[in-house]
Write a protein that holds these residues in place. Structure first.
Motif, PDB file in Angstrom:
ATOM      1  N   ASN A 141       0.899  -1.262  -0.004  1.00  0.00           N
ATOM      2  CA  ASN A 141      -0.031   0.030  -0.076  1.00  0.00           C
ATOM      3  C   ASN A 141       0.910   1.287   0.109  1.00  0.00           C
ATOM      4  O   ASN A 141       0.613   2.297  -0.378  1.00  0.00           O
ATOM      5  CB  ASN A 141      -1.099  -0.130   1.160  1.00  0.00           C
ATOM      6  CG  ASN A 141      -2.046   1.078   1.121  1.00  0.00           C
ATOM      7  OD1 ASN A 141      -2.548   1.256   0.239  1.00  0.00           O
ATOM      8  ND2 ASN A 141      -2.011   1.771   2.166  1.00  0.00           N
ATOM      9  N   GLU A 142       2.065   1.252   0.491  1.00  0.00           N
ATOM     10  CA  GLU A 142       2.990   2.478   0.570  1.00  0.00           C
ATOM     11  C   GLU A 142       3.500   2.584  -0.759  1.00  0.00           C
ATOM     12  O   GLU A 142       3.596   3.887  -1.145  1.00  0.00           O
ATOM     13  CB  GLU A 142       4.315   2.199   1.594  1.00  0.00           C
ATOM     14  CG  GLU A 142       3.604   2.061   2.896  1.00  0.00           C
ATOM     15  CD  GLU A 142       2.862   3.204   3.416  1.00  0.00           C
ATOM     16  OE1 GLU A 142       3.450   4.419   3.552  1.00  0.00           O
ATOM     17  OE2 GLU A 142       1.828   3.040   3.973  1.00  0.00           O
ATOM     18  N   GLY A 145      -0.689  14.851  -0.118  1.00  0.00           N
ATOM     19  CA  GLY A 145      -0.282  14.416   1.169  1.00  0.00           C
ATOM     20  C   GLY A 145      -0.481  12.697   1.306  1.00  0.00           C
ATOM     21  O   GLY A 145      -0.627  12.342   2.648  1.00  0.00           O
ATOM     22  N   CYS A 146      -0.247  11.967   0.365  1.00  0.00           N
ATOM     23  CA  CYS A 146      -0.103  10.306   0.618  1.00  0.00           C
ATOM     24  C   CYS A 146       0.903   9.874   1.447  1.00  0.00           C
ATOM     25  O   CYS A 146       0.664   8.880   1.874  1.00  0.00           O
ATOM     26  CB  CYS A 146      -0.198   9.901  -0.923  1.00  0.00           C
ATOM     27  SG  CYS A 146      -1.390  10.147  -2.276  1.00  0.00           S
ATOM     28  N   LEU A 147       2.138  10.944   1.522  1.00  0.00           N
ATOM     29  CA  LEU A 147       3.208  10.096   2.253  1.00  0.00           C
ATOM     30  C   LEU A 147       3.286  10.903   3.812  1.00  0.00           C
ATOM     31  O   LEU A 147       4.236  10.668   4.245  1.00  0.00           O
ATOM     32  CB  LEU A 147       4.477  10.686   1.314  1.00  0.00           C
ATOM     33  CG  LEU A 147       4.465  10.036  -0.033  1.00  0.00           C
ATOM     34  CD1 LEU A 147       5.857  10.244  -0.612  1.00  0.00           C
ATOM     35  CD2 LEU A 147       4.294   8.301   0.032  1.00  0.00           C
ATOM     36  N   GLU A 148       2.063  11.388   3.968  1.00  0.00           N
ATOM     37  CA  GLU A 148       2.064  12.115   5.505  1.00  0.00           C
ATOM     38  C   GLU A 148       1.997  10.743   6.222  1.00  0.00           C
ATOM     39  O   GLU A 148       1.292  10.058   6.036  1.00  0.00           O
ATOM     40  CB  GLU A 148       0.772  12.823   5.611  1.00  0.00           C
ATOM     41  CG  GLU A 148       0.907  14.073   4.828  1.00  0.00           C
ATOM     42  CD  GLU A 148       1.922  15.116   5.138  1.00  0.00           C
ATOM     43  OE1 GLU A 148       2.148  15.033   6.168  1.00  0.00           O
ATOM     44  OE2 GLU A 148       2.644  15.800   4.285  1.00  0.00           O
ATOM     45  N   PRO A 149       2.737  10.879   7.483  1.00  0.00           N
ATOM     46  CA  PRO A 149       2.669   9.875   8.444  1.00  0.00           C
ATOM     47  C   PRO A 149       1.161   9.693   8.948  1.00  0.00           C
ATOM     48  O   PRO A 149       0.387  10.887   9.315  1.00  0.00           O
ATOM     49  CB  PRO A 149       3.615  10.233   9.479  1.00  0.00           C
ATOM     50  CG  PRO A 149       3.703  11.939   9.311  1.00  0.00           C
ATOM     51  CD  PRO A 149       3.773  11.973   7.868  1.00  0.00           C
ATOM     52  N   ASN A 150       0.852   8.431   9.603  1.00  0.00           N
ATOM     53  CA  ASN A 150      -0.486   8.333  10.162  1.00  0.00           C
ATOM     54  C   ASN A 150      -1.496   8.814   9.326  1.00  0.00           C
ATOM     55  O   ASN A 150      -2.703   9.320   9.772  1.00  0.00           O
ATOM     56  CB  ASN A 150      -0.361   8.993  11.419  1.00  0.00           C
ATOM     57  CG  ASN A 150       0.561   8.421  12.298  1.00  0.00           C
ATOM     58  OD1 ASN A 150       0.906   7.074  12.440  1.00  0.00           O
ATOM     59  ND2 ASN A 150       1.258   9.514  13.038  1.00  0.00           N
ATOM     60  N   MET A 151      -1.418   8.453   8.189  1.00  0.00           N
ATOM     61  CA  MET A 151      -2.690   8.875   7.200  1.00  0.00           C
ATOM     62  C   MET A 151      -3.667   7.937   7.526  1.00  0.00           C
ATOM     63  O   MET A 151      -3.587   6.778   7.595  1.00  0.00           O
ATOM     64  CB  MET A 151      -2.132   8.787   5.737  1.00  0.00           C
ATOM     65  CG  MET A 151      -3.233   9.306   4.532  1.00  0.00           C
ATOM     66  SD  MET A 151      -2.683   9.248   2.990  1.00  0.00           S
ATOM     67  CE  MET A 151      -3.083   7.697   2.648  1.00  0.00           C
ATOM     68  N   LYS A 152      -4.951   8.605   7.520  1.00  0.00           N
ATOM     69  CA  LYS A 152      -6.261   7.926   8.090  1.00  0.00           C
ATOM     70  C   LYS A 152      -6.854   6.871   7.059  1.00  0.00           C
ATOM     71  O   LYS A 152      -6.590   7.218   5.705  1.00  0.00           O
ATOM     72  CB  LYS A 152      -7.258   9.031   8.327  1.00  0.00           C
ATOM     73  CG  LYS A 152      -7.067   9.807   9.580  1.00  0.00           C
ATOM     74  CD  LYS A 152      -8.128  10.965   9.992  1.00  0.00           C
ATOM     75  CE  LYS A 152      -7.661  11.563  11.315  1.00  0.00           C
ATOM     76  NZ  LYS A 152      -8.642  12.561  11.704  1.00  0.00           N
ATOM     77  N   THR A 153      -7.497   5.937   7.427  1.00  0.00           N
ATOM     78  CA  THR A 153      -7.745   4.971   6.585  1.00  0.00           C
ATOM     79  C   THR A 153      -8.966   5.607   5.625  1.00  0.00           C
ATOM     80  O   THR A 153      -9.207   4.989   4.708  1.00  0.00           O
ATOM     81  CB  THR A 153      -8.404   3.637   7.129  1.00  0.00           C
ATOM     82  OG1 THR A 153      -9.326   3.994   8.145  1.00  0.00           O
ATOM     83  CG2 THR A 153      -7.030   2.978   7.735  1.00  0.00           C
ATOM     84  N   ASN A 174      -7.904   2.758  -2.673  1.00  0.00           N
ATOM     85  CA  ASN A 174      -8.709   1.618  -2.458  1.00  0.00           C
ATOM     86  C   ASN A 174      -9.739   1.436  -3.648  1.00  0.00           C
ATOM     87  O   ASN A 174     -10.028   0.456  -4.187  1.00  0.00           O
ATOM     88  CB  ASN A 174      -9.720   1.913  -1.087  1.00  0.00           C
ATOM     89  CG  ASN A 174      -8.744   1.849   0.132  1.00  0.00           C
ATOM     90  OD1 ASN A 174      -7.664   1.523   0.150  1.00  0.00           O
ATOM     91  ND2 ASN A 174      -9.325   2.173   1.147  1.00  0.00           N
ATOM     92  N   ASN A 175     -10.468   2.755  -4.165  1.00  0.00           N
ATOM     93  CA  ASN A 175     -11.108   2.634  -5.243  1.00  0.00           C
ATOM     94  C   ASN A 175     -10.631   2.237  -6.376  1.00  0.00           C
ATOM     95  O   ASN A 175     -11.382   1.619  -7.322  1.00  0.00           O
ATOM     96  CB  ASN A 175     -11.967   3.870  -5.284  1.00  0.00           C
ATOM     97  CG  ASN A 175     -13.241   4.181  -4.199  1.00  0.00           C
ATOM     98  OD1 ASN A 175     -14.314   3.575  -4.605  1.00  0.00           O
ATOM     99  ND2 ASN A 175     -12.916   4.853  -3.140  1.00  0.00           N
ATOM    100  N   VAL A 176      -9.174   2.648  -6.754  1.00  0.00           N
ATOM    101  CA  VAL A 176      -8.828   2.234  -7.699  1.00  0.00           C
ATOM    102  C   VAL A 176      -8.421   0.697  -8.046  1.00  0.00           C
ATOM    103  O   VAL A 176      -8.649   0.227  -9.001  1.00  0.00           O
ATOM    104  CB  VAL A 176      -7.333   2.951  -8.180  1.00  0.00           C
ATOM    105  CG1 VAL A 176      -6.572   2.192  -9.210  1.00  0.00           C
ATOM    106  CG2 VAL A 176      -7.401   4.291  -8.284  1.00  0.00           C
ATOM    107  N   HIS A 177      -8.050  -0.048  -6.805  1.00  0.00           N
ATOM    108  CA  HIS A 177      -8.137  -1.319  -6.486  1.00  0.00           C
ATOM    109  C   HIS A 177      -9.503  -2.036  -6.956  1.00  0.00           C
ATOM    110  O   HIS A 177      -9.699  -3.028  -7.625  1.00  0.00           O
ATOM    111  CB  HIS A 177      -7.701  -1.797  -5.104  1.00  0.00           C
ATOM    112  CG  HIS A 177      -6.166  -1.375  -4.807  1.00  0.00           C
ATOM    113  ND1 HIS A 177      -5.222  -1.337  -5.669  1.00  0.00           N
ATOM    114  CD2 HIS A 177      -5.621  -1.217  -3.752  1.00  0.00           C
ATOM    115  CE1 HIS A 177      -4.236  -1.045  -5.055  1.00  0.00           C
ATOM    116  NE2 HIS A 177      -4.483  -1.023  -3.771  1.00  0.00           N
ATOM    117  N   SER A 178     -10.388  -1.356  -6.335  1.00  0.00           N
ATOM    118  CA  SER A 178     -11.917  -2.076  -6.596  1.00  0.00           C
ATOM    119  C   SER A 178     -12.307  -2.083  -8.027  1.00  0.00           C
ATOM    120  O   SER A 178     -12.703  -2.747  -8.494  1.00  0.00           O
ATOM    121  CB  SER A 178     -12.643  -1.413  -5.733  1.00  0.00           C
ATOM    122  OG  SER A 178     -12.547  -1.796  -4.458  1.00  0.00           O
ATOM    123  N   MET A 179     -11.931  -0.937  -8.558  1.00  0.00           N
ATOM    124  CA  MET A 179     -12.218  -0.697  -9.822  1.00  0.00           C
ATOM    125  C   MET A 179     -11.757  -1.834 -10.902  1.00  0.00           C
ATOM    126  O   MET A 179     -12.388  -2.479 -11.843  1.00  0.00           O
ATOM    127  CB  MET A 179     -11.707   0.667 -10.701  1.00  0.00           C
ATOM    128  CG  MET A 179     -11.931   0.896 -12.145  1.00  0.00           C
ATOM    129  SD  MET A 179     -11.055   2.354 -12.675  1.00  0.00           S
ATOM    130  CE  MET A 179      -9.275   1.741 -12.689  1.00  0.00           C
TER     131      MET A 179
END
Length: 451
Positions: free
Chosen positions: A132-133, A152-160, A169-174
């Motif tokens: 995921n990283e 801000g994808c590389l910000e620490p502790n990015m919320k789920t 997540n949506n690209v994966h689902s697509m």
């Protein structure tokens, strides 16, 4: 998919017809590069590739956003040619990447620090969530290009539930749903199936999030003084032509340029880690162009890393992002004495041809030297291979429009990682999942040791 096409070739030979699948046109698989070359050479200026019909249907139904524009992924014929002509020069010209080299380098630099903070302090391995990283790095890189802005994808502790993570997540689902709808037998053309409804929800999410970022980018651009066109970013160039085209093109880029780039870069890191001699040669090249670990990647650096470019080519040969290239015949065509009528699908299975010993001796060996100029005349030189056996970015008018940006992102990240770390892999053979695209299924717990 990879296992299926391999079985078809072993059982039936170099040309295989598959028909009778509900909701699917007749399909012909080609496993000989000479036949593939004939298809490419005779396809004309408007090649058809009737796939992603579910996306076309979605965009037709969301007329308020797309206004009848299907974009590059699902349009055909004159409509496709018109759209591609608008965007081609702004994405395919070599100079297009110049304004983006610095920002892409900054993303890669931040990712290096992310690696140091993310790995296990004792084993120096990445956690199981490192896949995921890699997706976050690819999305942040693509957004820097598409929006001239970090999200801000590389910000620490990015919320789920943050927008960047939701986008991933949506690209994966697509892609997962596209495989179920477009490849596997499905009745979505007959009625509104559950998977089609899920797919439209996913596309609604992607449209909403990317639309928000596009609007923000347009506002920033409106407040920015106009620069010389030679210094303009891709976004500035596109908007100067047509704002609606810009919106559709950026949505195409974000949905097609995350999983593909992250999985290709992951495959390259795996091959580097499992081939120590390759890694040492690559490190010599990295030290030569980046004197310090913090040295920036510049245009001069990118022009002087032939071994890294060869590593990427060889990794794509062994671990392609797709089974092959699709074309839908615009006219009748004769292949090996068989008449294939207009409207049939042709799949050129380059993933198998690129690992065929007829074209690449010792096909299972990772040998970047195949692709170097000084390999000419040697047994393993790729120059001896049929030019249509290996086709990772497609061919002709429908060649991958994002190729230059994908290469910029991957080359920048890989050269900086090799300059900073020694890579090791102790987890067995990397497992792939072959669906609409090929993705890394194994937890990517690569070991990164500071040098």
């Amino acid at each position: 998919m990879l296992k299926m096409v391999d079985r078809l070739r072993k059982n039936y030979g170099d040309i295989v017809r598959l028909e009778g699948i509900p909701g699917r046109r007749r399909c012909v698989f080609l496993f000989d590069p000479n036949d593939c070359e004939k298809v490419y050479r005779t396809e004309g200026p408007w090649p058809s590739r009737i796939s992603m019909e579910t996306i076309k249907l979605y965009r037709e139904q969301r007329h308020d956003v797309y206004k009848g524009e299907s974009g590059l992924v699902s349009s055909q014929g004159e409509e496709w040619h018109r759209f591609r002509s608008k965007v081609n020069q702004h994405l395919m010209q070599p100079r297009t990447i110049l304004p983006h080299i610095g920002p892409i380098n900054e993303v890669a630099t931040d990712f290096i620090e992310r690696i140091r903070s993310f790995r296990n302090s004792e084993s120096l391995e990445m956690p199981a969530s490192f896949n995921n990283e890699m997706n976050k790095w690819a999305l942040e890189s693509m957004c820097v290009i598409a929006f001239d802005h970090r999200i801000g994808c590389l910000e620490p502790n990015m919320k789920t539930d943050s927008e960047p993570q939701l986008l991933i997540n949506n690209v994966h689902s697509m892609f997962d749903l596209m495989y179920k709808l477009e490849i596997l037998p499905s009745l979505w053309k007959l009625y509104n199936t559950q998977n089609l409804r899920k797919f439209f929800q996913v596309l609604d999410n992607l449209t909403r999030i990317t639309g928000k970022y596009v609007d923000q980018a347009k506002q920033r651009l409106a407040e920015k003084p106009m620069e010389n066109i030679g210094d303009r970013s891709m976004l500035e160039r596109l908007i100067s032509v047509d704002e609606h085209t810009t919106t559709v093109m950026i949505m195409d880029m974000l949905t097609a340029g995350v999983d593909t780039t992250s999985n290709t870069a992951t495959g390259a890191l795996y091959h580097i880690a499992t081939n120590s001699n390759v890694q040492e040669k690559l490190r010599e090249e990295a030290i030569n162009v980046l004197p310090n670990k913090t040295s920036p990647v510049t245009l001069d650096v990118l022009n002087n890393i032939p071994y890294l470019k060869a590593v990427l080519k060889e990794s794509l040969r062994l671990m392609p992002i797709a089974v092959g290239n699709l074309r839908t015949t615009n006219t009748d065509i004769v292949i090996r004495g068989y008449r294939i009528p207009k409207g049939d699908d042709l799949i050129m299975c380059h993933s198998l041809m690129s690992k065929d010993s007829k074209y690449f001796p010792d096909p299972e060996k990772f040998l970047p030297e195949r692709w170097l100029k000084d390999s000419a005349g040697t047994t393993h030189s790729a120059k001896n291979a049929h030019p249509f056996a290996y086709m990772p970015f497609g061919f002709g008018p429908r060649t991958c429009i994002g190729r230059r940006f994908a290469q910029l992102e991957m080359e920048t990240l890989l050269i900086k990682i090799i300059r900073n770390f020694r890579l090791e892999w102790n987890r067995g053979k990397l497992k792939l999942r072959s669906g609409f695209i090929n993705t890394v299924e194994s937890p990517f717990q690569i070991k990164m040791i500071d040098i």
